[in-house]
Design a protein around this motif. Structure first.
Motif, PDB file in Angstrom:
ATOM      1  N   LEU A   1       7.823 -27.012  -4.645  1.00 33.99           N
ATOM      2  CA  LEU A   1       7.031 -25.948  -4.718  1.00 33.99           C
ATOM      3  C   LEU A   1       6.678 -25.442  -3.388  1.00 33.99           C
ATOM      4  O   LEU A   1       6.433 -26.066  -2.513  1.00 33.99           O
ATOM      5  CB  LEU A   1       5.857 -26.214  -5.492  1.00 33.99           C
ATOM      6  CG  LEU A   1       5.819 -26.780  -6.918  1.00 33.99           C
ATOM      7  CD1 LEU A   1       4.392 -26.930  -7.468  1.00 33.99           C
ATOM      8  CD2 LEU A   1       6.708 -26.071  -7.859  1.00 33.99           C
ATOM      9  N   SER A   2       7.083 -24.077  -3.036  1.00 35.12           N
ATOM     10  CA  SER A   2       7.051 -23.555  -1.834  1.00 35.12           C
ATOM     11  C   SER A   2       6.112 -22.243  -1.835  1.00 35.12           C
ATOM     12  O   SER A   2       6.381 -21.383  -2.396  1.00 35.12           O
ATOM     13  CB  SER A   2       8.380 -23.600  -1.060  1.00 35.12           C
ATOM     14  OG  SER A   2       8.001 -22.910   0.095  1.00 35.12           O
ATOM     15  N   VAL A   3       5.015 -22.216  -1.018  1.00 33.08           N
ATOM     16  CA  VAL A   3       4.167 -20.921  -1.072  1.00 33.08           C
ATOM     17  C   VAL A   3       4.220 -20.552   0.145  1.00 33.08           C
ATOM     18  O   VAL A   3       4.060 -21.068   1.219  1.00 33.08           O
ATOM     19  CB  VAL A   3       2.738 -21.242  -1.319  1.00 33.08           C
ATOM     20  CG1 VAL A   3       1.880 -19.941  -1.369  1.00 33.08           C
ATOM     21  CG2 VAL A   3       2.554 -22.002  -2.844  1.00 33.08           C
TER      22      VAL A   3
ATOM     23  N   HIS B   1       2.115 -25.542 -14.568  1.00 30.42           N
ATOM     24  CA  HIS B   1       0.455 -25.577 -15.169  1.00 30.42           C
ATOM     25  C   HIS B   1      -0.182 -26.789 -14.586  1.00 30.42           C
ATOM     26  O   HIS B   1      -1.537 -26.762 -14.499  1.00 30.42           O
ATOM     27  CB  HIS B   1       0.663 -25.827 -16.781  1.00 30.42           C
ATOM     28  CG  HIS B   1       1.326 -24.311 -17.350  1.00 30.42           C
ATOM     29  ND1 HIS B   1       0.608 -23.343 -17.313  1.00 30.42           N
ATOM     30  CD2 HIS B   1       2.253 -24.157 -17.959  1.00 30.42           C
ATOM     31  CE1 HIS B   1       1.075 -22.563 -17.988  1.00 30.42           C
ATOM     32  NE2 HIS B   1       2.192 -22.801 -18.492  1.00 30.42           N
ATOM     33  N   ASP B   2       0.439 -28.090 -14.481  1.00 30.92           N
ATOM     34  CA  ASP B   2      -0.518 -29.104 -13.978  1.00 30.92           C
ATOM     35  C   ASP B   2      -0.759 -28.776 -12.417  1.00 30.92           C
ATOM     36  O   ASP B   2      -1.982 -29.274 -12.112  1.00 30.92           O
ATOM     37  CB  ASP B   2       0.314 -30.346 -13.967  1.00 30.92           C
ATOM     38  CG  ASP B   2      -0.090 -31.361 -13.582  1.00 30.92           C
ATOM     39  OD1 ASP B   2      -1.087 -31.900 -13.984  1.00 30.92           O
ATOM     40  OD2 ASP B   2       0.236 -32.262 -12.463  1.00 30.92           O
ATOM     41  N   LYS B   3      -0.003 -28.087 -11.727  1.00 28.34           N
ATOM     42  CA  LYS B   3      -0.478 -27.683 -10.284  1.00 28.34           C
ATOM     43  C   LYS B   3      -0.876 -26.348 -10.181  1.00 28.34           C
ATOM     44  O   LYS B   3      -1.064 -25.981  -8.992  1.00 28.34           O
ATOM     45  CB  LYS B   3       0.646 -27.912  -9.629  1.00 28.34           C
ATOM     46  CG  LYS B   3       1.545 -29.433  -9.351  1.00 28.34           C
ATOM     47  CD  LYS B   3       0.412 -30.489  -8.683  1.00 28.34           C
ATOM     48  CE  LYS B   3       1.107 -31.722  -8.458  1.00 28.34           C
ATOM     49  NZ  LYS B   3       0.305 -32.611  -7.949  1.00 28.34           N
ATOM     50  N   SER B   4      -1.474 -25.685 -11.323  1.00 24.67           N
ATOM     51  CA  SER B   4      -1.744 -24.318 -11.210  1.00 24.67           C
ATOM     52  C   SER B   4      -2.942 -24.146 -10.265  1.00 24.67           C
ATOM     53  O   SER B   4      -2.917 -23.165  -9.585  1.00 24.67           O
ATOM     54  CB  SER B   4      -2.263 -23.635 -12.533  1.00 24.67           C
ATOM     55  OG  SER B   4      -3.393 -24.637 -12.938  1.00 24.67           O
ATOM     56  N   ALA B   5      -4.090 -25.040 -10.155  1.00 23.85           N
ATOM     57  CA  ALA B   5      -5.103 -24.697  -9.379  1.00 23.85           C
ATOM     58  C   ALA B   5      -4.552 -24.817  -7.841  1.00 23.85           C
ATOM     59  O   ALA B   5      -4.949 -23.848  -7.033  1.00 23.85           O
ATOM     60  CB  ALA B   5      -6.225 -25.935  -9.635  1.00 23.85           C
ATOM     61  N   TRP B   6      -3.940 -25.681  -7.569  1.00 21.32           N
ATOM     62  CA  TRP B   6      -3.293 -25.821  -6.199  1.00 21.32           C
ATOM     63  C   TRP B   6      -2.276 -24.635  -5.721  1.00 21.32           C
ATOM     64  O   TRP B   6      -2.544 -24.044  -4.851  1.00 21.32           O
ATOM     65  CB  TRP B   6      -2.294 -27.186  -6.165  1.00 21.32           C
ATOM     66  CG  TRP B   6      -1.752 -27.370  -4.625  1.00 21.32           C
ATOM     67  CD1 TRP B   6      -2.432 -28.222  -3.632  1.00 21.32           C
ATOM     68  CD2 TRP B   6      -0.665 -26.785  -4.264  1.00 21.32           C
ATOM     69  NE1 TRP B   6      -1.508 -28.012  -2.711  1.00 21.32           N
ATOM     70  CE2 TRP B   6      -0.067 -27.337  -2.862  1.00 21.32           C
ATOM     71  CE3 TRP B   6       0.446 -26.237  -4.542  1.00 21.32           C
ATOM     72  CZ2 TRP B   6       0.701 -27.072  -2.000  1.00 21.32           C
ATOM     73  CZ3 TRP B   6       1.860 -25.933  -3.895  1.00 21.32           C
ATOM     74  CH2 TRP B   6       1.873 -26.286  -2.655  1.00 21.32           C
ATOM     75  N   VAL B   7      -1.425 -24.051  -6.901  1.00 21.04           N
ATOM     76  CA  VAL B   7      -0.746 -23.161  -6.341  1.00 21.04           C
ATOM     77  C   VAL B   7      -1.387 -21.849  -6.297  1.00 21.04           C
ATOM     78  O   VAL B   7      -1.320 -21.090  -5.188  1.00 21.04           O
ATOM     79  CB  VAL B   7       0.240 -22.682  -7.488  1.00 21.04           C
ATOM     80  CG1 VAL B   7       0.811 -21.385  -7.579  1.00 21.04           C
ATOM     81  CG2 VAL B   7       1.388 -23.855  -7.805  1.00 21.04           C
TER      82      VAL B   7
ATOM     83  N   ALA C   1      -5.770 -17.287 -15.438  1.00 22.97           N
ATOM     84  CA  ALA C   1      -5.881 -15.798 -15.659  1.00 22.97           C
ATOM     85  C   ALA C   1      -4.808 -14.804 -14.871  1.00 22.97           C
ATOM     86  O   ALA C   1      -5.038 -13.747 -14.699  1.00 22.97           O
ATOM     87  CB  ALA C   1      -7.109 -15.341 -15.593  1.00 22.97           C
ATOM     88  N   CYS C   2      -4.061 -15.670 -14.251  1.00 22.02           N
ATOM     89  CA  CYS C   2      -3.187 -14.974 -13.220  1.00 22.02           C
ATOM     90  C   CYS C   2      -1.558 -14.919 -13.577  1.00 22.02           C
ATOM     91  O   CYS C   2      -1.152 -15.903 -14.188  1.00 22.02           O
ATOM     92  CB  CYS C   2      -2.997 -15.554 -11.967  1.00 22.02           C
ATOM     93  SG  CYS C   2      -4.754 -15.585 -11.209  1.00 22.02           S
ATOM     94  N   ASP C   3      -1.037 -13.752 -13.565  1.00 21.21           N
ATOM     95  CA  ASP C   3       0.423 -13.576 -13.964  1.00 21.21           C
ATOM     96  C   ASP C   3       1.268 -13.869 -12.544  1.00 21.21           C
ATOM     97  O   ASP C   3       1.229 -13.199 -11.573  1.00 21.21           O
ATOM     98  CB  ASP C   3       0.737 -12.235 -14.350  1.00 21.21           C
ATOM     99  CG  ASP C   3       0.413 -11.816 -16.063  1.00 21.21           C
ATOM    100  OD1 ASP C   3       0.304 -12.894 -16.670  1.00 21.21           O
ATOM    101  OD2 ASP C   3      -0.205 -10.961 -16.149  1.00 21.21           O
ATOM    102  N   VAL C   4       1.940 -14.880 -12.553  1.00 17.98           N
ATOM    103  CA  VAL C   4       2.733 -15.373 -11.408  1.00 17.98           C
ATOM    104  C   VAL C   4       4.176 -15.306 -11.563  1.00 17.98           C
ATOM    105  O   VAL C   4       4.820 -15.896 -12.418  1.00 17.98           O
ATOM    106  CB  VAL C   4       2.476 -16.867 -10.925  1.00 17.98           C
ATOM    107  CG1 VAL C   4       3.027 -17.194  -9.590  1.00 17.98           C
ATOM    108  CG2 VAL C   4       0.835 -16.935 -10.790  1.00 17.98           C
TER     109      VAL C   4
ATOM    110  N   GLY D   1       5.122 -15.204  -1.822  1.00 19.45           N
ATOM    111  CA  GLY D   1       4.533 -15.717  -3.124  1.00 19.45           C
ATOM    112  C   GLY D   1       5.238 -17.079  -3.383  1.00 19.45           C
ATOM    113  O   GLY D   1       5.571 -18.063  -2.431  1.00 19.45           O
ATOM    114  N   LEU D   2       5.446 -17.422  -4.725  1.00 17.02           N
ATOM    115  CA  LEU D   2       5.653 -18.903  -5.009  1.00 17.02           C
ATOM    116  C   LEU D   2       7.117 -18.886  -5.163  1.00 17.02           C
ATOM    117  O   LEU D   2       7.699 -18.085  -5.919  1.00 17.02           O
ATOM    118  CB  LEU D   2       5.028 -19.124  -6.274  1.00 17.02           C
ATOM    119  CG  LEU D   2       5.525 -20.424  -6.763  1.00 17.02           C
ATOM    120  CD1 LEU D   2       5.190 -21.516  -6.112  1.00 17.02           C
ATOM    121  CD2 LEU D   2       4.855 -20.599  -8.248  1.00 17.02           C
TER     122      LEU D   2
END
Length: 298
Positions: free
Chosen positions: A78-80, A103-109, A61-64, A84-85
Protein backbone atom coordinates in the motif's frame (compact mmCIF):
# COMPACT_ATOMS: atom_id res chain seq x y z
CA UNK A 1 -0.23 -14.23 3.67
CA UNK A 2 2.54 -11.77 4.53
CA UNK A 3 1.56 -8.13 4.03
CA UNK A 4 3.92 -5.23 3.42
CA UNK A 5 2.60 -1.73 4.15
CA UNK A 6 4.67 1.20 2.98
CA UNK A 7 4.02 4.92 3.12
CA UNK A 8 5.58 6.23 -0.06
CA UNK A 9 5.64 9.84 0.99
CA UNK A 10 9.33 10.46 0.78
CA UNK A 11 8.86 14.15 0.10
CA UNK A 12 6.20 14.39 2.75
CA UNK A 13 7.50 11.88 5.16
CA UNK A 14 11.24 11.58 4.69
CA UNK A 15 13.32 8.68 3.35
CA UNK A 16 12.32 6.26 6.10
CA UNK A 17 8.59 5.66 6.67
CA UNK A 18 7.48 5.38 10.24
CA UNK A 19 5.86 2.07 11.25
CA UNK A 20 2.09 2.03 11.58
CA UNK A 21 1.28 2.59 15.21
CA UNK A 22 -1.74 1.20 17.00
CA UNK A 23 -3.97 3.71 18.74
CA UNK A 24 -3.84 3.74 22.56
CA UNK A 25 -6.78 2.21 24.44
CA UNK A 26 -9.75 4.59 24.66
CA UNK A 27 -10.27 6.60 27.82
CA UNK A 28 -13.71 6.26 29.37
CA UNK A 29 -15.62 9.57 29.15
CA UNK A 30 -16.86 11.33 32.26
CA UNK A 31 -20.39 10.44 33.34
CA UNK A 32 -21.74 13.87 32.41
CA UNK A 33 -19.89 14.04 29.08
CA UNK A 34 -21.83 13.46 25.85
CA UNK A 35 -21.02 10.22 24.00
CA UNK A 36 -18.14 10.51 21.55
CA UNK A 37 -19.15 10.58 17.90
CA UNK A 38 -17.49 8.35 15.33
CA UNK A 39 -15.00 10.17 13.10
CA UNK A 40 -17.23 9.50 10.12
CA UNK A 41 -19.94 11.62 11.78
CA UNK A 42 -17.59 14.42 12.82
CA UNK A 43 -16.25 14.99 9.31
CA UNK A 44 -18.16 15.06 6.09
CA UNK A 45 -17.58 12.01 3.85
CA UNK A 46 -14.72 12.55 1.44
CA UNK A 47 -13.80 11.18 -1.95
CA UNK A 48 -10.24 10.29 -2.86
CA UNK A 49 -9.45 9.78 -6.52
CA UNK A 50 -6.04 8.72 -7.81
CA UNK A 51 -5.40 10.15 -11.31
CA UNK A 52 -4.66 6.60 -12.54
CA UNK A 53 -7.43 4.94 -10.55
CA UNK A 54 -8.83 1.71 -11.95
CA UNK A 55 -10.69 0.40 -8.89
CA UNK A 56 -13.07 1.93 -6.35
CA UNK A 57 -13.74 0.87 -2.76
CA UNK A 58 -15.74 2.43 0.04
CA UNK A 59 -13.73 2.68 3.24
CA UNK A 60 -15.82 3.93 6.12
CA UNK A 61 -17.72 6.92 4.79
CA UNK A 62 -15.19 7.62 2.03
CA UNK A 63 -15.12 6.54 -1.59
CA UNK A 64 -11.52 5.71 -2.44
CA UNK A 65 -10.64 5.33 -6.11
CA UNK A 66 -7.18 3.79 -6.16
CA UNK A 67 -4.55 2.64 -8.60
CA UNK A 68 -4.31 -1.16 -8.64
CA UNK A 69 -1.27 -2.90 -10.13
CA UNK A 70 -0.11 -6.50 -10.30
CA UNK A 71 3.46 -7.61 -10.68
CA UNK A 72 6.27 -9.92 -9.69
CA UNK A 73 6.09 -9.50 -5.94
CA UNK A 74 5.28 -11.71 -2.96
CA UNK A 75 3.37 -9.25 -0.79
CA UNK A 76 0.61 -6.67 -1.04
CA UNK A 77 1.96 -3.12 -0.92
CA UNK A 78 0.00 0.00 0.00
CA UNK A 79 1.49 3.32 -1.08
CA UNK A 80 0.03 6.76 -0.29
CA UNK A 81 1.26 9.85 -2.11
CA UNK A 82 -0.15 13.24 -3.01
CA UNK A 83 -1.85 11.50 -5.96
CA UNK A 84 -3.74 9.16 -3.63
CA UNK A 85 -3.66 5.44 -2.87
CA UNK A 86 -1.75 2.90 -4.96
CA UNK A 87 -1.99 -0.83 -4.31
CA UNK A 88 0.46 -3.40 -5.68
CA UNK A 89 -0.28 -7.12 -5.42
CA UNK A 90 1.14 -10.43 -6.63
CA UNK A 91 -0.42 -11.70 -9.83
CA UNK A 92 -2.09 -14.61 -8.07
CA UNK A 93 -3.67 -12.66 -5.17
CA UNK A 94 -7.50 -12.57 -5.36
CA UNK A 95 -9.04 -9.09 -5.49
CA UNK A 96 -11.18 -10.02 -2.50
CA UNK A 97 -8.06 -10.56 -0.41
CA UNK A 98 -6.72 -7.17 -1.45
CA UNK A 99 -9.99 -5.45 -0.53
CA UNK A 100 -10.11 -7.29 2.79
CA UNK A 101 -6.67 -5.87 3.59
CA UNK A 102 -7.80 -2.37 2.63
CA UNK A 103 -10.80 -2.64 4.94
CA UNK A 104 -8.54 -3.92 7.72
CA UNK A 105 -6.14 -0.99 7.17
CA UNK A 106 -8.87 1.55 6.39
CA UNK A 107 -8.13 3.81 9.38
CA UNK A 108 -4.45 3.91 8.43
CA UNK A 109 -5.21 4.54 4.75
CA UNK A 110 -7.67 7.36 5.44
CA UNK A 111 -5.34 8.99 7.94
CA UNK A 112 -2.47 8.97 5.45
CA UNK A 113 -4.69 10.25 2.63
CA UNK A 114 -5.78 13.15 4.85
CA UNK A 115 -2.18 13.86 5.81
CA UNK A 116 -1.13 13.77 2.16
CA UNK A 117 -3.85 16.25 1.19
CA UNK A 118 -2.87 18.57 4.03
CA UNK A 119 0.82 18.41 3.15
CA UNK A 120 0.07 18.97 -0.53
CA UNK A 121 -1.71 22.17 0.48
CA UNK A 122 1.28 23.27 2.53
CA UNK A 123 3.63 22.66 -0.38
CA UNK A 124 1.32 24.54 -2.73
CA UNK A 125 1.54 27.52 -0.39
CA UNK A 126 5.33 27.17 -0.41
CA UNK A 127 5.48 27.40 -4.21
CA UNK A 128 7.84 30.11 -5.39
CA UNK A 129 6.45 32.75 -7.77
CA UNK A 130 9.68 33.66 -9.49
CA UNK A 131 9.91 37.44 -9.74
CA UNK A 132 12.09 40.32 -8.60
CA UNK A 133 12.00 40.54 -4.79
CA UNK A 134 10.64 37.06 -4.10
CA UNK A 135 11.97 35.33 -0.97
CA UNK A 136 12.57 31.60 -0.49
CA UNK A 137 14.52 29.30 1.81
CA UNK A 138 18.18 28.55 1.18
CA UNK A 139 19.87 26.27 3.73
CA UNK A 140 16.98 27.01 6.07
CA UNK A 141 17.39 30.79 5.91
CA UNK A 142 15.48 33.34 3.88
CA UNK A 143 17.05 34.49 0.63
CA UNK A 144 15.76 37.42 -1.42
CA UNK A 145 16.00 37.40 -5.21
CA UNK A 146 17.00 40.61 -6.98
CA UNK A 147 17.16 41.22 -10.72
CA UNK A 148 20.21 43.35 -11.47
CA UNK A 149 21.34 43.53 -15.12
CA UNK A 150 23.83 46.39 -14.60
CA UNK A 151 26.65 44.73 -12.65
CA UNK A 152 29.76 42.98 -13.96
CA UNK A 153 28.71 39.69 -12.39
CA UNK A 154 26.29 39.18 -15.28
CA UNK A 155 29.10 37.22 -16.92
CA UNK A 156 28.79 34.54 -14.23
CA UNK A 157 25.03 34.88 -13.93
CA UNK A 158 24.54 35.39 -10.20
CA UNK A 159 26.02 36.94 -7.08
CA UNK A 160 25.27 35.86 -3.51
CA UNK A 161 25.33 38.57 -0.86
CA UNK A 162 25.16 37.40 2.79
CA UNK A 163 22.81 39.15 5.19
CA UNK A 164 24.23 42.43 6.48
CA UNK A 165 23.27 41.64 10.08
CA UNK A 166 22.22 38.61 12.14
CA UNK A 167 18.60 37.79 11.46
CA UNK A 168 18.69 39.68 8.18
CA UNK A 169 17.94 38.40 4.71
CA UNK A 170 20.66 37.45 2.23
CA UNK A 171 20.34 38.45 -1.43
CA UNK A 172 20.84 36.51 -4.64
CA UNK A 173 21.39 38.91 -7.52
CA UNK A 174 20.67 37.60 -11.00
CA UNK A 175 22.02 39.29 -14.09
CA UNK A 176 18.63 39.49 -15.76
CA UNK A 177 16.56 42.37 -17.10
CA UNK A 178 13.65 43.52 -14.98
CA UNK A 179 11.40 42.49 -17.86
CA UNK A 180 12.51 38.84 -17.62
CA UNK A 181 9.73 36.27 -17.68
CA UNK A 182 9.02 33.99 -14.70
CA UNK A 183 10.36 30.89 -16.46
CA UNK A 184 13.63 32.68 -17.30
CA UNK A 185 14.04 33.84 -13.69
CA UNK A 186 13.23 30.36 -12.39
CA UNK A 187 15.74 28.69 -14.69
CA UNK A 188 18.53 31.09 -13.72
CA UNK A 189 17.83 30.82 -10.00
CA UNK A 190 17.56 27.03 -10.09
CA UNK A 191 20.79 26.75 -12.07
CA UNK A 192 22.54 28.60 -9.23
CA UNK A 193 20.78 26.50 -6.57
CA UNK A 194 21.74 23.26 -8.30
CA UNK A 195 25.37 24.37 -8.56
CA UNK A 196 25.42 25.12 -4.82
CA UNK A 197 23.69 21.80 -4.10
CA UNK A 198 26.22 19.77 -6.09
CA UNK A 199 29.17 21.39 -4.31
CA UNK A 200 27.62 21.10 -0.84
CA UNK A 201 26.42 17.50 -1.27
CA UNK A 202 29.85 16.45 -2.51
CA UNK A 203 31.49 18.04 0.53
CA UNK A 204 29.05 16.32 2.93
CA UNK A 205 29.45 12.93 1.21
CA UNK A 206 33.21 13.25 1.45
CA UNK A 207 32.85 14.19 5.12
CA UNK A 208 30.62 11.28 6.18
CA UNK A 209 31.79 8.44 3.91
CA UNK A 210 35.04 7.81 5.83
CA UNK A 211 33.16 7.91 9.14
CA UNK A 212 30.80 5.21 7.85
CA UNK A 213 33.58 3.17 6.28
CA UNK A 214 32.14 3.33 2.75
CA UNK A 215 33.12 4.72 -0.61
CA UNK A 216 30.60 6.14 -3.04
CA UNK A 217 31.32 6.02 -6.75
CA UNK A 218 29.51 9.13 -7.97
CA UNK A 219 26.89 11.73 -7.08
CA UNK A 220 23.98 12.65 -9.28
CA UNK A 221 21.41 15.34 -8.62
CA UNK A 222 17.78 14.31 -8.74
CA UNK A 223 14.65 16.32 -9.47
CA UNK A 224 12.28 13.57 -8.35
CA UNK A 225 8.98 14.76 -6.99
CA UNK A 226 8.63 12.07 -4.32
CA UNK A 227 12.08 11.04 -3.14
CA UNK A 228 14.88 12.80 -1.28
CA UNK A 229 17.60 10.42 -2.35
CA UNK A 230 18.61 6.91 -3.31
CA UNK A 231 21.65 4.63 -3.27
CA UNK A 232 22.64 1.85 -5.66
CA UNK A 233 24.70 -1.24 -5.02
CA UNK A 234 27.37 0.09 -7.40
CA UNK A 235 28.01 2.95 -4.97
CA UNK A 236 26.22 5.71 -6.86
CA UNK A 237 24.25 8.22 -4.81
CA UNK A 238 21.35 10.36 -6.01
CA UNK A 239 20.28 13.36 -3.93
CA UNK A 240 17.41 15.70 -4.66
CA UNK A 241 18.76 19.17 -5.34
CA UNK A 242 15.76 20.71 -3.51
CA UNK A 243 17.41 19.66 -0.25
CA UNK A 244 19.36 22.91 -0.67
CA UNK A 245 16.27 24.70 0.66
CA UNK A 246 16.57 22.91 4.02
CA UNK A 247 18.77 23.23 7.08
CA UNK A 248 22.09 21.45 7.24
CA UNK A 249 20.95 18.95 9.89
CA UNK A 250 18.30 17.62 7.50
CA UNK A 251 20.69 17.57 4.54
CA UNK A 252 23.22 15.64 6.60
CA UNK A 253 20.54 13.17 7.63
CA UNK A 254 19.70 12.35 4.00
CA UNK A 255 23.39 12.11 3.09
CA UNK A 256 24.09 9.70 5.97
CA UNK A 257 20.91 7.75 5.23
CA UNK A 258 21.94 7.07 1.64
CA UNK A 259 25.56 6.33 2.47
CA UNK A 260 24.40 3.85 5.11
CA UNK A 261 22.57 1.94 2.39
CA UNK A 262 25.99 1.02 0.99
CA UNK A 263 26.23 -1.23 4.07
CA UNK A 264 22.60 -2.44 4.11
CA UNK A 265 20.21 -2.05 1.16
CA UNK A 266 17.19 -2.14 3.46
CA UNK A 267 15.77 -0.48 6.57
CA UNK A 268 16.66 -3.27 8.96
CA UNK A 269 17.76 -2.64 12.57
CA UNK A 270 21.32 -3.13 11.37
CA UNK A 271 20.84 -0.29 8.87
CA UNK A 272 19.60 2.08 11.56
CA UNK A 273 22.54 1.10 13.77
CA UNK A 274 24.85 2.31 11.01
CA UNK A 275 22.96 5.61 10.73
CA UNK A 276 23.03 6.07 14.51
CA UNK A 277 26.79 5.49 14.60
CA UNK A 278 27.32 8.99 13.20
CA UNK A 279 23.93 10.62 13.81
CA UNK A 280 22.58 9.52 17.21
CA UNK A 281 19.74 12.06 16.83
CA UNK A 282 18.65 10.74 13.41
CA UNK A 283 15.05 10.22 14.59
CA UNK A 284 14.65 13.91 15.43
CA UNK A 285 16.19 14.89 12.11
CA UNK A 286 13.86 12.53 10.28
CA UNK A 287 10.83 14.06 12.00
CA UNK A 288 11.97 17.54 11.02
CA UNK A 289 12.36 16.37 7.43
CA UNK A 290 8.85 14.94 7.44
CA UNK A 291 7.47 18.34 8.47
CA UNK A 292 9.47 20.37 5.96
CA UNK A 293 7.40 22.00 3.20
CA UNK A 294 9.58 22.23 0.12
CA UNK A 295 8.15 23.71 -3.10
CA UNK A 296 7.87 21.02 -5.77
CA UNK A 297 6.28 22.96 -8.60
CA UNK A 298 8.79 25.72 -9.10
Amino acid sequence: MQVFVQLALDFLGGPAPEPVRHAPPPVAPAEDAPPALPMTQVFQPAAWHHPRANRMLRLGACDVAYEFKRGKRRTIGLSVSTDGLSVSAPRWTPVGEVEALLHDKSAWVLEKLQSARQRAGEMAQARIRWADGVEFDYLGERLRLALDPTHAFTQVGALFEPAAAPGGVATLRLGLAHSAQEAQIRDAAQAWLMKQAKALFTERLDHFAPQLGVRYSRLRLSSAGTRWGSASADGSIRLNWRLIHLKMDMIDYVVVHELSHLHHMDHSPQFWDVVASVLPDHAQRRRALREAAVPLDE
